[in-house]
Write a protein that holds these residues in place. Structure first.
Motif, PDB file in Angstrom:
ATOM      1  N   ALA A 149       3.968  -0.070  10.210  1.00  0.00           N
ATOM      2  CA  ALA A 149       4.767   0.792   9.331  1.00  0.00           C
ATOM      3  C   ALA A 149       4.304   0.636   7.885  1.00  0.00           C
ATOM      4  N   VAL A 150       4.183   1.763   7.186  1.00  0.00           N
ATOM      5  CA  VAL A 150       3.749   1.773   5.786  1.00  0.00           C
ATOM      6  C   VAL A 150       4.741   2.624   5.019  1.00  0.00           C
ATOM      7  N   GLY A 151       5.208   2.146   3.892  1.00  0.00           N
ATOM      8  CA  GLY A 151       6.126   2.940   3.094  1.00  0.00           C
ATOM      9  C   GLY A 151       6.840   2.093   2.078  1.00  0.00           C
ATOM     10  N   ARG A 152       7.914   2.695   1.569  1.00  0.00           N
ATOM     11  CA  ARG A 152       8.666   2.014   0.513  1.00  0.00           C
ATOM     12  C   ARG A 152      10.135   2.048   0.901  1.00  0.00           C
ATOM     13  N   ASN A 153      10.872   1.082   0.390  1.00  0.00           N
ATOM     14  CA  ASN A 153      12.336   1.072   0.508  1.00  0.00           C
ATOM     15  C   ASN A 153      12.816   1.189   1.951  1.00  0.00           C
ATOM     16  N   PHE A 154      12.313   0.335   2.803  1.00  0.00           N
ATOM     17  CA  PHE A 154      12.802   0.318   4.171  1.00  0.00           C
ATOM     18  C   PHE A 154      14.104  -0.473   4.249  1.00  0.00           C
ATOM     19  N   GLU A 155      14.897  -0.120   5.274  1.00  0.00           N
ATOM     20  CA  GLU A 155      16.128  -0.864   5.541  1.00  0.00           C
ATOM     21  C   GLU A 155      16.146  -1.266   7.009  1.00  0.00           C
ATOM     22  N   LEU A 156      16.618  -2.470   7.250  1.00  0.00           N
ATOM     23  CA  LEU A 156      16.703  -2.978   8.620  1.00  0.00           C
ATOM     24  C   LEU A 156      18.152  -3.382   8.878  1.00  0.00           C
ATOM     25  N   LYS A 157      18.724  -2.831   9.962  1.00  0.00           N
ATOM     26  CA  LYS A 157      20.094  -3.216  10.329  1.00  0.00           C
ATOM     27  C   LYS A 157      20.113  -3.553  11.809  1.00  0.00           C
ATOM     28  N   ALA A 158      20.859  -4.590  12.160  1.00  0.00           N
ATOM     29  CA  ALA A 158      20.968  -4.996  13.565  1.00  0.00           C
ATOM     30  C   ALA A 158      22.430  -5.300  13.862  1.00  0.00           C
ATOM     31  N   SER A 176      18.310  -0.677  13.741  1.00  0.00           N
ATOM     32  CA  SER A 176      18.014   0.592  13.055  1.00  0.00           C
ATOM     33  C   SER A 176      17.061   0.318  11.906  1.00  0.00           C
ATOM     34  N   ILE A 177      16.034   1.133  11.820  1.00  0.00           N
ATOM     35  CA  ILE A 177      15.041   1.015  10.748  1.00  0.00           C
ATOM     36  C   ILE A 177      14.969   2.356  10.022  1.00  0.00           C
ATOM     37  N   SER A 178      15.141   2.315   8.698  1.00  0.00           N
ATOM     38  CA  SER A 178      15.112   3.534   7.884  1.00  0.00           C
ATOM     39  C   SER A 178      14.039   3.380   6.821  1.00  0.00           C
ATOM     40  N   GLY A 179      13.332   4.484   6.565  1.00  0.00           N
ATOM     41  CA  GLY A 179      12.313   4.434   5.523  1.00  0.00           C
ATOM     42  C   GLY A 179      11.512   5.711   5.511  1.00  0.00           C
ATOM     43  N   ASP A 180      10.531   5.759   4.594  1.00  0.00           N
ATOM     44  CA  ASP A 180       9.724   6.971   4.467  1.00  0.00           C
ATOM     45  C   ASP A 180       8.479   6.863   5.339  1.00  0.00           C
ATOM     46  N   GLU A 181       8.701   6.550   6.592  1.00  0.00           N
ATOM     47  CA  GLU A 181       7.603   6.479   7.557  1.00  0.00           C
ATOM     48  C   GLU A 181       7.934   7.414   8.709  1.00  0.00           C
ATOM     49  N   ALA A 227      13.296   8.769   7.325  1.00  0.00           N
ATOM     50  CA  ALA A 227      13.615   8.827   8.753  1.00  0.00           C
ATOM     51  C   ALA A 227      14.308   7.546   9.171  1.00  0.00           C
ATOM     52  N   THR A 228      15.124   7.673  10.204  1.00  0.00           N
ATOM     53  CA  THR A 228      15.821   6.518  10.768  1.00  0.00           C
ATOM     54  C   THR A 228      15.570   6.490  12.272  1.00  0.00           C
ATOM     55  N   LYS A 229      15.153   5.349  12.721  1.00  0.00           N
ATOM     56  CA  LYS A 229      14.907   5.193  14.150  1.00  0.00           C
ATOM     57  C   LYS A 229      15.730   4.007  14.646  1.00  0.00           C
TER      58      LYS A 229
END
Lengths: 571, 234
Positions: free
Chosen positions: A296-305, A323-328, A363-365
Motif C-alpha cells: 500500500a502506498v499513500g498518505r493519511n491511512f487509518e487502521l481500525k480493528a 478496516s483500512i482507509s486511505g488514498d490507495e 477508499a475503505t476496505k
C-alpha cells in the motif's frame, strides 16, 4: 554620440509605431517553483510580411522548449492585419530570481526586441532543500515531480481560441501504487452545437477510478471561459516509464460573427487532443521495509480493528473486523498479516470495499477474519499492525491497532487448561461419537404418509357408507315400499289369520288411516263389502275346528287382497 | 491330522490378535485408518447409514483437511439428525474456514432439516391418528375438550406433515470437491466462465446433462459445473 543614437532609436520607434508593428513578450506567471512549467509567449502584430523566427537565447537555470507558432489574419473594413504568436515552455531548474533576456525578431529588414522579463523561482512542495535524488532514480534526470501544465495541441494566444483542452497530472514521478490525479479541462467561450464527444485515455498499466466532473467559469488572460473539468485517479502498478495517452475531444462550435477574434474553420467541428503525459514510476525502496508491508502506498491511512463479540464459549468462532482507509486503490489494499496470537487460530478472511469518496480519492476496505480460540481464558489480541509507504515523507509507516480483549468461557476445557500449560493447543472440534445408530431412511418412505392419511381415509369411507345406509333405510320406509313388502308377504302367507293381519296393514297404508278396531259398519263404509266379508270369515276361521288354512279360502282372500292393494294410486 | 491342526492354527491365529475396532480408532484419533472402515460400513448400508456414522466420517475428513468430503458427510448427518450439537459446532467451524463464504440459509432450507426424519414421521402419525380419533369421539358424544384436543392434534399433524414433505422433497445437494472449481454459463468448456467455487461449498443440483450438472450455488446463482467435481450428499 549618445544624442545621435537616441534620435535614431526614437525614429525607429516612430517608424514602427507608424507601421503598427508590435513585438511583445509575456510570461504566464512571474512566480513559480522549480520544475513547474511556465509559458513564454512572443507576439508580433502589425507586420506586413512573414517574419523570420525569433532568436531566443539560452537562459541559465531554465530549460526551454518550443511549443508552437500560430498566425491569425483578419480583415476589417478592408484593412488587413495579422498577428503571429510564438510559444515556448520554460522549466526552471534552479531557484532564485531568473531573467528572460530580450528576444529579437527581424521583420521587413527591421529588428525588434522585447523587454526582459523577471521570473521568481521558489522551492517545490514536499522538498526542504534540493538534496540528492531518491535512491534508485537514474542520474541526470530531475527527480522532483510537481504540478506540470500541458499545452493544448492547438497553439495560439488563448483569446483567439474559442475552445481549449488541457490536462495535467498531480505527479509525474509517482511511486508504484501511488495516487496520481489526472485532470482534464475543456474550456470554451462560444456556444456549442450538440454534445461533446469525449474519449478518455485507456488505463494501460494503471488502475483507474473516476473522481467526478465539475463545471465552473474561469478567466484566462482576461477572457471568460466555461470550464468543464474531469478528474481521474490513476494508480501505476509497476515501475518504469509509463505514458498516459492523449485525451481526445470533439465538439461543434456555433458561429459567432460578432466576435472579431472568431474564425470559422470548416463546418465548426473541432477535434482536439491533449499531449500524452510521460510518467516515470518509481520502485518502492527496499531499505527499511517492515515485515507487515504488503504494497500500500499513500498518505493519511487509518487502521481500525474490532471483534464481533468480546465474550464467547470455547470452540465458538468470532469475527475480527479490520478496516483500512486511505488514498490507495482497494485492489492494492491486501489482507493484514495477523500476529501469532497463542491459542487462537485464524482462518481466511472475507474482504469488502466501500464506494470510494470523491472528489479526493479515499477508499475503505474491511477484512472480516474468523478467529477460533483453542482454549478457555482471556486473550489479549495486540500488536495488530499494518504498514504503508508514504511517498511524501519517502518512508514506511507502521500503524498499530488498539489491543482487544477476548474472554473465552469453557466447560470441561476450562478446567483442563488450568492443569496444562497455557499454550497447549486444544482441538476446537468436538470429538467422535462411538456406536452406530439406525438408518432413518424408512421415515421418509411414501408409506408413512399413507399411514398417516389412513385414519382420515377410513373415516371418510365410514361416513360415506353410513350415509348411504341411512338413505337406504329411509327409502325402505315409503308407502310404496311397505306395500310391496306386504304384497310379498301376502304371497307367502300360510294362514287366514296372517292374511287378515296383512290385509289390515296394507289397507291402512292404502286408505291412510287406522282400520284395526273399527266397528263393522264403519269398515263397510271404508272398505268394499267383499273385503269386509273376507275379513269376517278369516276372523271366524280362527276359532273354527277346521282351522284357518283352507287353501280355497286362502286363495280367494289372497286374490282379493292383492287386487285391493294394487288398485289405485297411493295417497 | 496333526498337519491339519497346524494348518488351521496358521490360518486362524493371526486373526486372533485383536484388531482395533472402529470406536478405538476414533478414540485414538487415527482418522486415516478409521475412514476406510466407516466407508465400508456405509456401503453395506447401501449409502443410507445413520447420522452417527456420517458425523464420524465428516469428523475424520475434517481432521484430514479434506473440506469437500467432510462437508458432504456433515450434510448427510445433518439431514438425519440436525439436533446433534457436536455436528452443529463442527459444521460451523468448517463453514468458517471455507475459501468462498456462503450466504446464510433461508427459512425454507432450514425447514428441510429442522428435525430428524423419524421424529417427523412419528409425530405425523401420532397426531394424525389422534386427531381422527378425537373427531370421532366428539361426533359420538360432543364434549368441548375433545373438540379442542382434536383441533390441536390436527394442527400439529398438519405442521408435522408439511415439515415431513419439506424433508422428503428437499433438493438434491452436492459439495464441491476440488480446491477451485469453475462455474460455467453452459454445459461445456466452450461457454464463458461465471464465478468460482471452492472445496466445501454446498450447491443444489437442478439437473444433469452429460458430464455437466446445472447447480444453484452461492445464493441462487445458477450455473453449470463438471459432474466429477461434485460429490452428492447421501
Amino acid at each position: 554620440m549618445v544624442r545621435r543614437l537616441f534620435s535614431i532609436l526614437i525614429l525607429l520607434t516612430l517608424v514602427a509605431w507608424a507601421q503598427g508593428v508590435e513585438w511583445v513578450a509575456a510570461l504566464s506567471t512571474t512566480r513559480c517553483n522549480v520544475g513547474e512549467q511556465v509559458m513564454l509567449e512572443l507576439r508580433l502584430s502589425g507586420a506586413s510580411s512573414d517574419p523570420l523566427e525569433p532568436r531566443v537565447p539560452d537562459i541559465a537555470g531554465i530549460s526551454m522548449e518550443f511549443a508552437g507558432a500560430s498566425k491569425n489574419v483578419s480583415m476589417i473594413n478592408g484593412v488587413t492585419s495579422s498577428q503571429s504568436t510564438y510559444t515556448y515552455v520554460l522549466t526552471p531548474t534552479q531557484q532564485g530570481s531568473l531573467t528572460v533576456p530580450p528576444i529579437s525578431i527581424s521583420v521587413d529588414g527591421h529588428t525588434y526586441t522585447s523587454e526582459p522579463l523577471k521570473l521568481q523561482v521558489g522551492v517545490s512542495s514536499g522538498q526542504t532543500s534540493p538534496g540528492p535524488p531518491p535512491p534508485g532514480f537514474p542520474p541526470g534526470q530531475s527527480p522532483w515531480g510537481g504540478p506540470q501544465d500541458q499545452l493544448p495541441v492547438t497553439p495560439a494566444s488563448p483569446e483567439a481560441q474559442p475552445v481549449l483542452v488541457e490536462c495535467e497530472v498531480s505527479n509525474t514521478h509517482p511511486y508504484v501504487g501511488e495516487l496520481v490525479v489526472y485532470t482534464f479541462r475543456f474550456l470554451h467561450r462560444v456556444q456549442l452545437v450538440g454534445g461533446v464527444n469525449f474519449e478518455p485515455p485507456p488505463p494501460t498499466g494503471l488502475l483507474r477510478e473516476d473522481l467526478g466532473q465539475s463545471q465552473s467559469q474561469v478567466t484566462r488572460n482576461g477572457v471568460a471561459y466555461a470550464q468543464s473539468e474531469v478528474r481521474t485517479a490513476f494508480f501505476p502498478t509497476s515501475p518504469g516509464p509509463l505514458t498516459i495517452a492523449p485525451t481526445r475531444l470533439s465538439c461543434q462550435v456555433a458561429p459567432d460573427f460578432l466576435d472579431r477574434n472568431f474564425t470559422m474553420v470548416g463546418d465548426g467541428v473541432r477535434e482536439m487532443a491533449t499531449q500524452p503525459i510521460e510518467l516515470q514510476v518509481l520502485p518502492l525502496p527496499t531499505e527499511g521495509r517492515p515485515p507487515s508491508f504488503n504494497g500500500a502506498v499513500g498518505r493519511n491511512f487509518e487502521l481500525k480493528a474490532s471483534l464481533s463479540k468480546t465474550e464467547i464459549k470455547a470452540g465458538e468462532p468470532v469475527k475480527l473486523q479490520v478496516s483500512i482507509s486511505g488514498d490507495e486503490h482497494p485492489d492494492l489494499l491486501l489482507d493484514p498479516a495477523l500476529p501469532a496470537w497463542p491459542g487462537v487460530r485464524s482462518y481466511s478472511s472475507d474482504a469488502s470495499a466501500l464506494p470510494y469518496e470523491k472528489p479526493n480519492f479515499r477508499a475503505t476496505k474491511t477484512f472480516k477474519i474468523p478467529l477460533v480460540p483453542q482454549q478457555a481464558g482471556q486473550f489479549q489480541l495486540s500488536d495488530l499492525s499494518w504498514s504503508y509507504f508514504d511517498p511524501s515523507a519517502r518512508r514506511y509507516v507502521t500503524l498499530t491497532a488498539s489491543p482487544m480483549v477476548l474472554k473465552v468461557e469453557g466447560g470441561p476445557q476450562a478446567t483442563a487448561s488450568h492443569s496444562t500449560s497455557p499454550s497447549a493447543p486444544v482441538d476446537p472440534l468436538r470429538g467422535p461419537q462411538p456406536g452406530v445408530d439406525a438408518s432413518q431412511g424408512w421415515a421418509l418412505e411414501s408409506g408413512i404418509a399413507l399411514l398417516s392419511v389412513l385414519p382420515w381415509g377410513l373415516s371418510l369411507a365410514l361416513l360415506v357408507l353410513g350415509h348411504a345406509h341411512y338413505q337406504y333405510e329411509m327409502s325402505l320406509q315409503t308407502d310404496r315400499a311397505r306395500l310391496r313388502r306386504i304384497e310379498r308377504q301376502v304371497a307367502r302367507a300360510k294362514t287366514l289369520e296372517e292374511l287378515s293381519h296383512l290385509a289390515y296393514q296394507g289397507l291402512e297404508i292404502r286408505k291412510g288411516m287406522a282400520l284395526k278396531g273399527l266397528p263393522l259398519l264403519r269398515l263397510r263404509e271404508i272398505l268394499s263389502g267383499e273385503m269386509v266379508d273376507q275379513l269376517e270369515a278369516a276372523e271366524a276361521a280362527r276359532y273354527s275346528p277346521e282351522g284357518d288354512s283352507d287353501p280355497k279360502k286362502m286363495d280367494s282372500f289372497r286374490q282379493l287382497l292383492l287386487r285391493e292393494l294394487r288398485a289405485g294410486d297411493l295417497k | 491330522m496333526r498337519w491339519l491342526l497346524l494348518l488351521w492354527l496358521l490360518l486362524v491365529v493371526p486373526g486372533w490378535s485383536e484388531k482395533p475396532n472402529l470406536d478405538q480408532l476414533l478414540q485414538q484419533k487415527r482418522w486415516s485408518e478409521a475412514v476406510p472402515l466407516l466407508e465400508a460400513q456405509d456401503r453395506l448400508n447401501n449409502n443410507d447409514s445413520g447420522a452417527r456414522l456420517y458425523y464420524n466420517l465428516g469428523l475424520c475428513y475434517q481432521h484430514l483437511n479434506n473440506l469437500g468430503r467432510a462437508r458432504v458427510y456433515y450434510q448427510a448427518a445433518l439431514r438425519r439428525n440436525p439436533w446433534n450439537s457436536s455436528l452443529q459446532s463442527n459444521l460451523a467451524l468448517l463453514k468458517a474456514g471455507l475459501t468462498e463464504p456462503e450466504p446464510d440459509e433461508s427459512w425454507t432450507q432450514t425447514a428441510t432439516h429442522c428435525a430428524p426424519p423419524a421424529v417427523l414421521a412419528a409425530s405425523m402419525l401420532i397426531f394424525s391418528w389422534s386427531a381422527c380419533g378425537l373427531a370421532w369421539m366428539y361426533r359420538m358424544r360432543p364434549r368441548e375438550r375433545w373438540l379442542w384436543g382434536g383441533l390441536g392434534c390436527f394442527i400439529l399433524a398438519v405442521i408435522s406433515t408439511c415439515l415431513w414433505f419439506a424433508a422428503r422433497l428437499a433438493p438434491l445437494q452436492a459439495v464441491v470437491q476440488p480446491e477451485t472449481a469453475f462455474l460455467m454459463n453452459g454445459p461445456g468448456g466452450e461457454f464463458t466462465q461465471s464465478l468460482n467455487v471452492h472445496a466445501g461449498n454446498l450447491v443444489e443440483v437442478v439437473r444433469e446433462q452429460g458430464d455437466w450438472a446445472e447447480v444453484e450455488a452461492l445464493g441462487k446463482l445458477r450455473a453449470w459445473i463438471r459432474r466429477d467435481e461434485l460429490m452428492l450428499v447421501p
